[in-house]
Scaffold this motif. Structure first.
Motif, PDB file in Angstrom:
ATOM      1  N   ILE A  78      35.378  22.282  34.781  1.00 38.56           N
ATOM      2  CA  ILE A  78      34.371  23.386  35.152  1.00 38.56           C
ATOM      3  C   ILE A  78      35.014  24.667  34.968  1.00 38.56           C
ATOM      4  CG2 ILE A  78      32.917  24.316  37.085  1.00 38.56           C
ATOM      5  CD1 ILE A  78      33.223  21.726  38.522  1.00 38.56           C
ATOM      6  N   PHE A  79      34.091  25.582  34.472  1.00 35.71           N
ATOM      7  CA  PHE A  79      34.625  26.998  34.154  1.00 35.71           C
ATOM      8  C   PHE A  79      35.157  27.674  35.375  1.00 35.71           C
ATOM      9  CE2 PHE A  79      35.389  30.764  32.218  1.00 35.71           C
ATOM     10  CZ  PHE A  79      34.700  31.891  32.914  1.00 35.71           C
TER      11      PHE A  79
ATOM     12  N   GLY B 150      26.025  29.332  62.775  1.00 32.98           N
ATOM     13  CA  GLY B 150      25.037  30.544  63.004  1.00 32.98           C
ATOM     14  C   GLY B 150      25.266  31.573  61.845  1.00 32.98           C
ATOM     15  N   LYS B 151      26.069  31.115  60.946  1.00 32.02           N
ATOM     16  CA  LYS B 151      26.240  32.541  59.883  1.00 32.02           C
ATOM     17  C   LYS B 151      25.910  31.909  58.602  1.00 32.02           C
ATOM     18  CE  LYS B 151      29.891  34.707  62.758  1.00 32.02           C
ATOM     19  NZ  LYS B 151      31.388  35.364  62.310  1.00 32.02           N
ATOM     20  N   GLN B 152      25.674  32.895  57.607  1.00 30.53           N
ATOM     21  CA  GLN B 152      25.520  32.661  56.351  1.00 30.53           C
ATOM     22  C   GLN B 152      26.692  31.996  55.770  1.00 30.53           C
ATOM     23  OE1 GLN B 152      23.524  36.039  54.757  1.00 30.53           O
ATOM     24  NE2 GLN B 152      21.473  35.055  55.181  1.00 30.53           N
ATOM     25  N   ARG B 153      26.405  31.173  54.824  1.00 28.81           N
ATOM     26  CA  ARG B 153      27.573  30.584  53.688  1.00 28.81           C
ATOM     27  C   ARG B 153      28.052  31.961  53.013  1.00 28.81           C
ATOM     28  NH1 ARG B 153      26.541  25.502  50.314  1.00 28.81           N
ATOM     29  NH2 ARG B 153      25.982  24.828  52.136  1.00 28.81           N
ATOM     30  N   GLU B 154      29.327  32.023  53.068  1.00 27.55           N
ATOM     31  CA  GLU B 154      29.947  33.297  52.245  1.00 27.55           C
ATOM     32  C   GLU B 154      31.078  32.760  51.448  1.00 27.55           C
ATOM     33  OE1 GLU B 154      32.478  35.913  54.838  1.00 27.55           O
ATOM     34  OE2 GLU B 154      33.154  34.284  56.081  1.00 27.55           O
ATOM     35  N   LEU B 155      31.340  33.682  50.084  1.00 28.92           N
ATOM     36  CA  LEU B 155      32.302  33.291  49.255  1.00 28.92           C
ATOM     37  C   LEU B 155      33.687  33.490  49.934  1.00 28.92           C
ATOM     38  CD1 LEU B 155      33.213  32.537  46.447  1.00 28.92           C
ATOM     39  CD2 LEU B 155      33.118  35.165  46.062  1.00 28.92           C
ATOM     40  N   VAL B 156      34.591  32.537  49.560  1.00 27.13           N
ATOM     41  CA  VAL B 156      35.907  32.988  50.136  1.00 27.13           C
ATOM     42  C   VAL B 156      36.821  33.231  48.947  1.00 27.13           C
ATOM     43  CG1 VAL B 156      38.170  31.527  51.094  1.00 27.13           C
ATOM     44  CG2 VAL B 156      35.815  31.049  51.865  1.00 27.13           C
ATOM     45  N   ALA B 157      36.800  32.468  47.915  1.00 29.29           N
ATOM     46  CA  ALA B 157      37.903  32.686  46.687  1.00 29.29           C
ATOM     47  C   ALA B 157      37.297  31.996  45.618  1.00 29.29           C
ATOM     48  CB  ALA B 157      39.094  32.627  46.988  1.00 29.29           C
ATOM     49  N   ALA B 158      37.255  32.556  44.516  1.00 28.83           N
ATOM     50  CA  ALA B 158      36.967  31.924  43.125  1.00 28.83           C
ATOM     51  C   ALA B 158      37.961  31.855  42.053  1.00 28.83           C
ATOM     52  CB  ALA B 158      35.697  32.465  42.567  1.00 28.83           C
ATOM     53  N   ILE B 159      37.953  31.016  41.248  1.00 27.08           N
ATOM     54  CA  ILE B 159      39.109  30.976  40.096  1.00 27.08           C
ATOM     55  C   ILE B 159      38.464  30.320  38.721  1.00 27.08           C
ATOM     56  CG2 ILE B 159      39.950  28.806  40.931  1.00 27.08           C
ATOM     57  CD1 ILE B 159      42.871  29.937  40.007  1.00 27.08           C
ATOM     58  N   THR B 160      38.537  30.957  37.659  1.00 25.73           N
ATOM     59  CA  THR B 160      38.366  30.482  36.425  1.00 25.73           C
ATOM     60  C   THR B 160      39.353  29.709  35.824  1.00 25.73           C
ATOM     61  OG1 THR B 160      39.062  32.268  35.054  1.00 25.73           O
ATOM     62  CG2 THR B 160      36.931  32.868  35.960  1.00 25.73           C
ATOM     63  N   SER B 161      38.968  29.086  34.927  1.00 24.67           N
ATOM     64  CA  SER B 161      39.864  28.083  34.017  1.00 24.67           C
ATOM     65  C   SER B 161      40.949  28.931  33.295  1.00 24.67           C
ATOM     66  CB  SER B 161      39.118  27.052  32.878  1.00 24.67           C
ATOM     67  OG  SER B 161      38.326  28.005  32.002  1.00 24.67           O
TER      68      SER B 161
ATOM     69  N   TYR C  19      33.107  24.679  51.757  1.00 27.81           N
ATOM     70  CA  TYR C  19      32.433  23.843  50.574  1.00 27.81           C
ATOM     71  C   TYR C  19      33.299  24.285  49.350  1.00 27.81           C
ATOM     72  CZ  TYR C  19      28.907  23.106  53.629  1.00 27.81           C
ATOM     73  OH  TYR C  19      28.141  22.650  55.044  1.00 27.81           O
ATOM     74  N   CYS C  20      33.517  23.376  48.332  1.00 24.46           N
ATOM     75  CA  CYS C  20      33.817  23.881  47.123  1.00 24.46           C
ATOM     76  C   CYS C  20      32.696  23.898  46.196  1.00 24.46           C
ATOM     77  CB  CYS C  20      34.951  22.786  46.515  1.00 24.46           C
ATOM     78  SG  CYS C  20      34.774  21.156  46.370  1.00 24.46           S
ATOM     79  N   ALA C  21      32.715  24.598  45.273  1.00 22.77           N
ATOM     80  CA  ALA C  21      31.498  24.999  44.148  1.00 22.77           C
ATOM     81  C   ALA C  21      31.961  25.047  42.958  1.00 22.77           C
ATOM     82  CB  ALA C  21      30.616  26.108  44.879  1.00 22.77           C
ATOM     83  N   GLY C  22      31.265  24.764  42.060  1.00 20.66           N
ATOM     84  CA  GLY C  22      31.486  24.859  40.507  1.00 20.66           C
ATOM     85  C   GLY C  22      30.515  25.381  39.787  1.00 20.66           C
ATOM     86  N   ARG C  23      30.380  26.149  38.724  1.00 20.05           N
ATOM     87  CA  ARG C  23      29.659  26.524  37.660  1.00 20.05           C
ATOM     88  C   ARG C  23      30.219  26.463  36.134  1.00 20.05           C
ATOM     89  NH1 ARG C  23      30.099  31.613  35.951  1.00 20.05           N
ATOM     90  NH2 ARG C  23      31.291  33.018  37.037  1.00 20.05           N
ATOM     91  N   GLY C  24      29.260  26.651  35.255  1.00 19.91           N
ATOM     92  CA  GLY C  24      29.669  26.874  33.716  1.00 19.91           C
ATOM     93  C   GLY C  24      29.791  28.198  33.449  1.00 19.91           C
ATOM     94  N   ARG C  25      30.405  28.264  32.503  1.00 20.09           N
ATOM     95  CA  ARG C  25      30.692  29.719  31.975  1.00 20.09           C
ATOM     96  C   ARG C  25      29.592  30.756  32.065  1.00 20.09           C
ATOM     97  NH1 ARG C  25      34.897  32.035  28.824  1.00 20.09           N
ATOM     98  NH2 ARG C  25      35.630  29.924  28.432  1.00 20.09           N
ATOM     99  N   TYR C  26      28.494  30.104  31.654  1.00 20.64           N
ATOM    100  CA  TYR C  26      27.192  30.917  31.449  1.00 20.64           C
ATOM    101  C   TYR C  26      26.048  30.809  32.577  1.00 20.64           C
ATOM    102  CZ  TYR C  26      29.470  31.788  27.011  1.00 20.64           C
ATOM    103  OH  TYR C  26      30.262  31.936  26.066  1.00 20.64           O
TER     104      TYR C  26
END
Length: 114
Positions: free
Chosen positions: A27-28, A38-49, A90-97
């Motif tokens: 995954i990119f 009681g709170k919204q999901r928030e980004l903690v950190a992300a990393i690319t390949s 939660y961990c998450a992933g997405r493609g480059r585009y």
């Protein structure tokens, strides 16, 4: 692509935990999000390949995201934990585009006691 998170648990304030998330394929961009009650999901950190990282301001200096591309695994090292870090991570992933994260793991509970 399937994501499998692990490593959550109960820890005292000031302690550390390391979360892992294994993907079934490459995954990119991989990320950690969290959602407290009681709170919204928030980004903690992300990393690319390629190793580029992005952190939420409140996590900078305490959390470190890393990945092993050969293992399709992303890690989150969490130090100096605070009770307010208690959440489901939660961990998450997405493609480059891809415009947003569209692969999600099942979540792992992190509880920090005071």
């Amino acid at each position: 692509v399937q994501l499998q998170a692990s490593g959550g648990g109960l820890v005292q304030a000031g302690g550390s935990l390391r979360l892992s998330c294994a993907a079934s394929g490459s995954i990119f961009s991989m990320a950690w999000y969290r959602q407290a009650p009681g709170k919204q999901r928030e980004l903690v950190a992300a990393i690319t390949s390629g190793g580029s990282t992005n952190y939420a301001d409140s996590m900078k200096g305490r959390f470190t995201i890393s990945r092993d591309n050969a293992k399709n695994t992303v890690y989150l090292q969490m130090n100096s934990l605070k009770p307010e870090d208690t959440a489901v991570y939660y961990c998450a992933g997405r493609g480059r585009y891809a415009p947003r994260y569209n692969y999600w793991g099942q979540g792992t509970q992190v509880t920090v006691s005071s």
